[in-house]
Design an enzyme around this catalytic site. Structure first.
Site, mmCIF file in Angstrom:
data_model
loop_
_atom_site.group_PDB
_atom_site.id
_atom_site.type_symbol
_atom_site.label_atom_id
_atom_site.label_comp_id
_atom_site.label_asym_id
_atom_site.label_seq_id
_atom_site.Cartn_x
_atom_site.Cartn_y
_atom_site.Cartn_z
ATOM 1 N N ASN A 86 0.945 -1.201 0.008
ATOM 2 C CA ASN A 86 0.044 0.115 -0.018
ATOM 3 C C ASN A 86 0.912 1.229 0.150
ATOM 4 O O ASN A 86 1.529 1.578 1.171
ATOM 5 C CB ASN A 86 -0.885 0.187 1.277
ATOM 6 C CG ASN A 86 -1.757 1.245 1.503
ATOM 7 O OD1 ASN A 86 -1.777 2.040 0.498
ATOM 8 N ND2 ASN A 86 -2.263 1.620 2.765
ATOM 9 N N TRP A 87 1.052 1.856 -1.014
ATOM 10 C CA TRP A 87 1.917 2.957 -1.498
ATOM 11 C C TRP A 87 1.528 4.323 -0.565
ATOM 12 O O TRP A 87 2.118 5.212 -0.397
ATOM 13 C CB TRP A 87 2.119 3.211 -2.860
ATOM 14 C CG TRP A 87 3.269 2.103 -3.287
ATOM 15 C CD1 TRP A 87 3.929 1.182 -2.741
ATOM 16 C CD2 TRP A 87 3.542 2.142 -4.625
ATOM 17 N NE1 TRP A 87 4.562 0.392 -3.581
ATOM 18 C CE2 TRP A 87 4.420 0.937 -4.946
ATOM 19 C CE3 TRP A 87 3.137 2.778 -6.065
ATOM 20 C CZ2 TRP A 87 4.997 0.557 -6.001
ATOM 21 C CZ3 TRP A 87 3.976 2.384 -7.206
ATOM 22 C CH2 TRP A 87 4.510 1.144 -7.161
ATOM 23 N N LYS A 88 0.186 4.113 -0.161
ATOM 24 C CA LYS A 88 -0.468 5.314 0.377
ATOM 25 C C LYS A 88 -0.183 6.809 -0.706
ATOM 26 O O LYS A 88 0.108 6.505 -1.736
ATOM 27 C CB LYS A 88 0.280 5.773 1.786
ATOM 28 C CG LYS A 88 -0.012 4.371 2.628
ATOM 29 C CD LYS A 88 0.159 4.779 4.162
ATOM 30 C CE LYS A 88 -0.156 3.255 4.718
ATOM 31 N NZ LYS A 88 -0.017 3.290 6.216
ATOM 32 N N HIS A 133 -9.629 1.726 5.034
ATOM 33 C CA HIS A 133 -8.311 1.801 5.792
ATOM 34 C C HIS A 133 -8.579 2.801 6.998
ATOM 35 O O HIS A 133 -9.411 3.713 6.934
ATOM 36 C CB HIS A 133 -7.343 2.380 4.953
ATOM 37 C CG HIS A 133 -5.842 2.320 5.476
ATOM 38 N ND1 HIS A 133 -5.409 3.127 6.125
ATOM 39 C CD2 HIS A 133 -4.958 1.260 5.073
ATOM 40 C CE1 HIS A 133 -4.161 2.564 6.628
ATOM 41 N NE2 HIS A 133 -3.925 1.665 5.962
ATOM 42 N N GLU A 168 -6.632 5.080 8.055
ATOM 43 C CA GLU A 168 -6.277 6.449 7.933
ATOM 44 C C GLU A 168 -7.547 7.114 7.199
ATOM 45 O O GLU A 168 -7.725 8.407 7.397
ATOM 46 C CB GLU A 168 -5.212 6.614 6.849
ATOM 47 C CG GLU A 168 -3.706 6.296 7.659
ATOM 48 C CD GLU A 168 -2.561 5.801 6.895
ATOM 49 O OE1 GLU A 168 -2.841 5.643 5.678
ATOM 50 O OE2 GLU A 168 -1.839 5.202 7.317
ATOM 51 N N GLU A 212 -5.912 -5.111 10.463
ATOM 52 C CA GLU A 212 -4.771 -3.914 10.761
ATOM 53 C C GLU A 212 -5.179 -3.276 12.005
ATOM 54 O O GLU A 212 -5.831 -2.166 12.142
ATOM 55 C CB GLU A 212 -4.797 -2.808 9.631
ATOM 56 C CG GLU A 212 -4.548 -3.584 8.355
ATOM 57 C CD GLU A 212 -3.965 -2.410 7.301
ATOM 58 O OE1 GLU A 212 -2.505 -2.749 6.983
ATOM 59 O OE2 GLU A 212 -4.604 -1.419 6.880
ATOM 60 N N GLY A 217 2.390 1.692 11.280
ATOM 61 C CA GLY A 217 3.263 3.051 10.994
ATOM 62 C C GLY A 217 4.082 3.249 12.192
ATOM 63 O O GLY A 217 4.672 4.225 12.587
ATOM 64 N N SER A 234 3.030 -2.644 10.498
ATOM 65 C CA SER A 234 4.304 -2.461 10.726
ATOM 66 C C SER A 234 4.882 -3.795 10.214
ATOM 67 O O SER A 234 5.821 -4.554 10.926
ATOM 68 C CB SER A 234 4.930 -2.292 12.075
ATOM 69 O OG SER A 234 4.575 -0.792 12.617
ATOM 70 N N GLY A 287 2.603 -1.364 4.406
ATOM 71 C CA GLY A 287 2.561 0.133 4.275
ATOM 72 C C GLY A 287 4.175 0.313 3.907
ATOM 73 O O GLY A 287 4.634 0.380 2.910
ATOM 74 N N GLY A 288 4.757 1.066 4.963
ATOM 75 C CA GLY A 288 6.141 1.584 5.050
ATOM 76 C C GLY A 288 7.163 0.825 4.031
ATOM 77 O O GLY A 288 7.764 1.253 3.350
HETATM 78 P P1 PGA Z 1 2.838 -0.051 7.936
HETATM 79 O O1 PGA Z 1 1.330 0.379 7.218
HETATM 80 O O2 PGA Z 1 3.109 -1.048 7.193
HETATM 81 O O3 PGA Z 1 3.588 1.083 7.527
HETATM 82 O O4 PGA Z 1 2.368 -0.117 9.332
HETATM 83 C C1 PGA Z 1 0.211 -0.720 6.942
HETATM 84 C C2 PGA Z 1 -1.111 -0.027 6.235
HETATM 85 O O5 PGA Z 1 -1.492 0.886 6.862
HETATM 86 O O6 PGA Z 1 -1.793 -0.909 5.378
#
Ligand code: PGA
Length: 246
Positions: free
Chosen positions: A10-12, A93, A95, A165, A171, A207, A228-229
Protein backbone atom coordinates in the site's frame (compact mmCIF):
# COMPACT_ATOMS: atom_id res chain seq x y z
CA UNK A 1 -7.92 -25.55 2.97
CA UNK A 2 -4.99 -24.18 1.01
CA UNK A 3 -5.45 -20.47 0.48
CA UNK A 4 -3.27 -18.54 -1.97
CA UNK A 5 -0.92 -16.18 -0.12
CA UNK A 6 -1.55 -12.60 -1.18
CA UNK A 7 0.94 -9.84 -0.30
CA UNK A 8 -0.23 -6.31 -0.92
CA UNK A 9 1.87 -3.17 -0.95
CA UNK A 10 0.00 0.00 0.00
CA UNK A 11 1.93 2.98 -1.29
CA UNK A 12 -0.42 5.52 0.30
CA UNK A 13 0.40 9.04 -0.97
CA UNK A 14 3.83 8.21 -2.39
CA UNK A 15 5.54 7.81 -5.78
CA UNK A 16 5.31 9.48 -9.17
CA UNK A 17 4.26 7.51 -12.25
CA UNK A 18 7.88 7.12 -13.29
CA UNK A 19 8.97 5.87 -9.86
CA UNK A 20 6.00 3.53 -9.63
CA UNK A 21 6.58 1.96 -13.04
CA UNK A 22 10.29 1.39 -12.40
CA UNK A 23 9.52 -0.12 -8.99
CA UNK A 24 6.82 -2.46 -10.32
CA UNK A 25 8.99 -3.72 -13.18
CA UNK A 26 11.88 -4.48 -10.83
CA UNK A 27 9.55 -6.04 -8.27
CA UNK A 28 8.05 -8.34 -10.87
CA UNK A 29 11.47 -9.43 -12.01
CA UNK A 30 12.88 -10.06 -8.54
CA UNK A 31 9.88 -11.99 -7.20
CA UNK A 32 9.28 -14.33 -10.14
CA UNK A 33 9.89 -17.36 -7.93
CA UNK A 34 7.63 -16.34 -5.05
CA UNK A 35 4.59 -18.46 -4.27
CA UNK A 36 2.70 -15.33 -3.26
CA UNK A 37 0.41 -13.31 -5.45
CA UNK A 38 1.50 -9.66 -5.40
CA UNK A 39 -0.98 -6.80 -5.18
CA UNK A 40 -0.09 -3.09 -5.26
CA UNK A 41 -2.47 -0.39 -4.05
CA UNK A 42 -1.09 2.66 -5.84
CA UNK A 43 -2.08 6.32 -6.20
CA UNK A 44 -4.84 6.82 -8.79
CA UNK A 45 -2.44 8.46 -11.24
CA UNK A 46 -0.23 5.35 -11.31
CA UNK A 47 -2.92 2.67 -11.76
CA UNK A 48 -2.88 2.41 -15.55
CA UNK A 49 0.88 2.80 -16.11
CA UNK A 50 1.79 0.34 -13.33
CA UNK A 51 -0.81 -2.20 -14.51
CA UNK A 52 0.57 -1.93 -18.05
CA UNK A 53 4.19 -2.19 -16.94
CA UNK A 54 3.85 -5.28 -14.75
CA UNK A 55 1.26 -7.79 -15.93
CA UNK A 56 1.79 -10.29 -13.09
CA UNK A 57 1.15 -7.69 -10.41
CA UNK A 58 -2.47 -7.10 -9.47
CA UNK A 59 -3.01 -3.34 -9.30
CA UNK A 60 -5.69 -1.57 -7.31
CA UNK A 61 -6.83 1.72 -5.81
CA UNK A 62 -6.68 2.87 -2.19
CA UNK A 63 -10.18 4.32 -1.95
CA UNK A 64 -13.29 5.16 -3.97
CA UNK A 65 -16.65 6.84 -3.61
CA UNK A 66 -19.85 4.87 -3.08
CA UNK A 67 -21.89 6.61 -5.80
CA UNK A 68 -21.94 5.33 -9.37
CA UNK A 69 -20.99 8.77 -10.71
CA UNK A 70 -22.10 12.36 -10.29
CA UNK A 71 -21.32 15.76 -8.85
CA UNK A 72 -18.77 14.77 -6.18
CA UNK A 73 -15.78 17.01 -6.82
CA UNK A 74 -12.50 15.31 -6.08
CA UNK A 75 -13.94 11.81 -5.73
CA UNK A 76 -13.36 8.76 -7.89
CA UNK A 77 -15.86 6.10 -8.94
CA UNK A 78 -15.45 2.32 -9.04
CA UNK A 79 -15.95 2.18 -12.80
CA UNK A 80 -13.13 4.71 -13.27
CA UNK A 81 -10.76 2.56 -11.23
CA UNK A 82 -11.73 -0.44 -13.31
CA UNK A 83 -11.35 1.50 -16.51
CA UNK A 84 -7.81 2.44 -15.46
CA UNK A 85 -6.91 -1.22 -14.90
CA UNK A 86 -7.61 -1.68 -11.19
CA UNK A 87 -8.74 -5.12 -10.06
CA UNK A 88 -9.24 -4.37 -6.38
CA UNK A 89 -9.76 -1.46 -4.01
CA UNK A 90 -8.78 -0.90 -0.37
CA UNK A 91 -11.81 0.16 1.64
CA UNK A 92 -12.07 1.39 5.21
CA UNK A 93 -8.35 1.84 5.81
CA UNK A 94 -7.84 3.28 9.29
CA UNK A 95 -6.33 6.47 7.79
CA UNK A 96 -9.59 6.98 5.85
CA UNK A 97 -11.61 6.36 9.00
CA UNK A 98 -9.46 8.66 11.11
CA UNK A 99 -8.60 11.60 8.83
CA UNK A 100 -11.70 11.58 6.63
CA UNK A 101 -14.27 10.42 9.18
CA UNK A 102 -15.40 7.42 7.18
CA UNK A 103 -18.14 5.52 8.97
CA UNK A 104 -18.95 1.82 8.78
CA UNK A 105 -22.19 2.70 6.96
CA UNK A 106 -20.30 4.65 4.28
CA UNK A 107 -17.73 1.88 3.93
CA UNK A 108 -20.56 -0.63 3.59
CA UNK A 109 -22.00 1.32 0.64
CA UNK A 110 -18.55 1.33 -0.97
CA UNK A 111 -18.16 -2.43 -0.48
CA UNK A 112 -21.53 -3.03 -2.15
CA UNK A 113 -20.63 -0.68 -5.01
CA UNK A 114 -17.25 -2.34 -5.54
CA UNK A 115 -18.93 -5.74 -5.86
CA UNK A 116 -21.52 -4.32 -8.21
CA UNK A 117 -18.83 -2.88 -10.48
CA UNK A 118 -16.66 -6.01 -10.39
CA UNK A 119 -13.82 -4.69 -8.21
CA UNK A 120 -12.51 -6.94 -5.44
CA UNK A 121 -12.92 -5.17 -2.09
CA UNK A 122 -10.13 -5.36 0.47
CA UNK A 123 -11.88 -4.37 3.68
CA UNK A 124 -9.61 -3.07 6.44
CA UNK A 125 -10.65 -3.53 10.07
CA UNK A 126 -8.86 -3.23 13.40
CA UNK A 127 -8.94 -1.72 16.86
CA UNK A 128 -7.21 1.45 18.07
CA UNK A 129 -4.62 1.48 20.86
CA UNK A 130 -7.21 2.60 23.40
CA UNK A 131 -9.62 -0.13 22.35
CA UNK A 132 -6.77 -2.63 22.44
CA UNK A 133 -5.84 -1.62 25.98
CA UNK A 134 -9.48 -1.85 27.07
CA UNK A 135 -9.79 -5.38 25.68
CA UNK A 136 -12.36 -4.23 23.13
CA UNK A 137 -10.77 -5.87 20.10
CA UNK A 138 -13.50 -8.41 19.51
CA UNK A 139 -16.33 -5.91 20.02
CA UNK A 140 -14.71 -3.54 17.52
CA UNK A 141 -14.09 -6.27 14.95
CA UNK A 142 -17.63 -7.59 15.35
CA UNK A 143 -19.12 -4.12 14.82
CA UNK A 144 -16.88 -3.21 11.88
CA UNK A 145 -17.43 -6.51 10.10
CA UNK A 146 -21.17 -6.74 10.64
CA UNK A 147 -21.77 -3.11 9.65
CA UNK A 148 -19.31 -2.92 6.73
CA UNK A 149 -20.45 -6.25 5.28
CA UNK A 150 -24.18 -5.74 5.77
CA UNK A 151 -26.04 -7.11 2.74
CA UNK A 152 -23.02 -8.95 1.32
CA UNK A 153 -23.90 -12.56 0.43
CA UNK A 154 -21.73 -15.46 1.61
CA UNK A 155 -20.94 -16.20 -2.02
CA UNK A 156 -19.59 -12.66 -2.54
CA UNK A 157 -17.70 -12.71 0.74
CA UNK A 158 -15.74 -15.73 -0.44
CA UNK A 159 -14.20 -13.59 -3.19
CA UNK A 160 -13.08 -10.63 -1.10
CA UNK A 161 -10.15 -9.94 1.19
CA UNK A 162 -10.35 -8.84 4.80
CA UNK A 163 -7.29 -7.09 6.20
CA UNK A 164 -6.83 -7.11 9.97
CA UNK A 165 -4.86 -3.98 10.72
CA UNK A 166 -4.63 -3.12 14.40
CA UNK A 167 -4.41 0.69 14.32
CA UNK A 168 -1.79 0.69 17.08
CA UNK A 169 0.53 -1.32 14.83
CA UNK A 170 0.29 0.84 11.70
CA UNK A 171 3.43 2.86 11.03
CA UNK A 172 4.55 2.46 14.64
CA UNK A 173 7.02 -0.43 14.47
CA UNK A 174 4.79 -2.15 17.03
CA UNK A 175 3.83 -5.28 15.10
CA UNK A 176 1.26 -7.57 16.67
CA UNK A 177 2.95 -10.81 17.63
CA UNK A 178 2.13 -13.73 15.31
CA UNK A 179 0.02 -15.20 18.14
CA UNK A 180 -1.89 -11.95 18.73
CA UNK A 181 -2.57 -11.59 15.02
CA UNK A 182 -3.55 -15.25 14.66
CA UNK A 183 -6.05 -14.93 17.48
CA UNK A 184 -7.68 -11.91 15.80
CA UNK A 185 -7.75 -13.72 12.45
CA UNK A 186 -9.38 -16.75 14.05
CA UNK A 187 -12.00 -14.51 15.58
CA UNK A 188 -12.64 -12.79 12.23
CA UNK A 189 -13.00 -16.14 10.48
CA UNK A 190 -15.46 -17.30 13.15
CA UNK A 191 -17.70 -14.36 12.23
CA UNK A 192 -17.94 -15.36 8.56
CA UNK A 193 -20.62 -17.73 7.28
CA UNK A 194 -19.17 -21.24 7.89
CA UNK A 195 -20.06 -22.20 4.33
CA UNK A 196 -17.39 -19.86 2.97
CA UNK A 197 -15.22 -18.93 5.97
CA UNK A 198 -12.36 -21.18 4.93
CA UNK A 199 -12.22 -19.59 1.48
CA UNK A 200 -11.81 -16.00 2.64
CA UNK A 201 -8.34 -14.47 2.52
CA UNK A 202 -7.49 -12.63 5.73
CA UNK A 203 -4.38 -10.45 5.57
CA UNK A 204 -2.45 -8.95 8.46
CA UNK A 205 -1.22 -5.37 8.27
CA UNK A 206 0.71 -3.14 10.68
CA UNK A 207 4.49 -2.66 10.68
CA UNK A 208 5.18 -5.72 8.54
CA UNK A 209 8.92 -5.86 7.79
CA UNK A 210 11.25 -8.44 6.22
CA UNK A 211 12.15 -9.64 9.72
CA UNK A 212 8.60 -10.54 10.79
CA UNK A 213 6.87 -11.44 7.49
CA UNK A 214 7.67 -15.13 7.53
CA UNK A 215 6.61 -15.87 11.11
CA UNK A 216 3.32 -14.04 10.58
CA UNK A 217 2.64 -16.01 7.39
CA UNK A 218 3.34 -19.29 9.15
CA UNK A 219 0.19 -18.84 11.23
CA UNK A 220 -2.66 -20.97 9.88
CA UNK A 221 -5.19 -18.13 9.63
CA UNK A 222 -2.84 -15.46 8.29
CA UNK A 223 -3.21 -15.73 4.53
CA UNK A 224 -1.32 -12.67 3.44
CA UNK A 225 0.09 -9.29 4.39
CA UNK A 226 -0.84 -5.66 3.80
CA UNK A 227 2.38 -3.71 3.86
CA UNK A 228 2.66 0.08 4.08
CA UNK A 229 6.05 1.62 4.87
CA UNK A 230 8.13 -1.39 3.86
CA UNK A 231 6.39 -1.58 0.46
CA UNK A 232 7.95 1.74 -0.56
CA UNK A 233 11.43 0.26 -0.43
CA UNK A 234 12.15 -2.18 -3.24
CA UNK A 235 14.67 -4.32 -1.32
CA UNK A 236 12.42 -4.63 1.73
CA UNK A 237 9.31 -5.43 -0.28
CA UNK A 238 11.13 -7.97 -2.45
CA UNK A 239 12.33 -9.72 0.72
CA UNK A 240 8.80 -9.81 2.10
CA UNK A 241 7.30 -11.19 -1.12
CA UNK A 242 10.09 -13.77 -1.30
CA UNK A 243 9.38 -14.85 2.31
CA UNK A 244 9.34 -18.51 1.34
CA UNK A 245 12.92 -18.31 0.15
CA UNK A 246 14.23 -16.55 3.29
P1 PGA B 1 2.65 0.02 7.83
O1 PGA B 1 1.20 0.33 7.20
O2 PGA B 1 3.12 -1.27 7.21
O3 PGA B 1 3.50 1.19 7.46
O4 PGA B 1 2.45 -0.13 9.30
C1 PGA B 1 0.26 -0.68 6.96
C2 PGA B 1 -0.99 -0.07 6.34
O5 PGA B 1 -1.36 1.05 6.69
O6 PGA B 1 -1.64 -0.69 5.47
Amino acid sequence: MERQTIITGNWKMHKTVEEGVAFAKALEEKTAKSKALVYLAVPFTAIRPVAQAAARIVVGGQNMNDATEGAFTGEIAAFMLKDAGAKFVLLGHSERRRYFNESNAFINRKVLRAFQEGLQPVLCVGETLEEHQNNQRDDVLFRQLSECLDGVSAEKMATMIIAYEPVWAIGTDLTATPEEAESAHQYIRSLIDPEVAEAVTIQYGGSVKPKNAKTLLEMPNIDGLLVGGASLNLDFFVEIVNYNTL
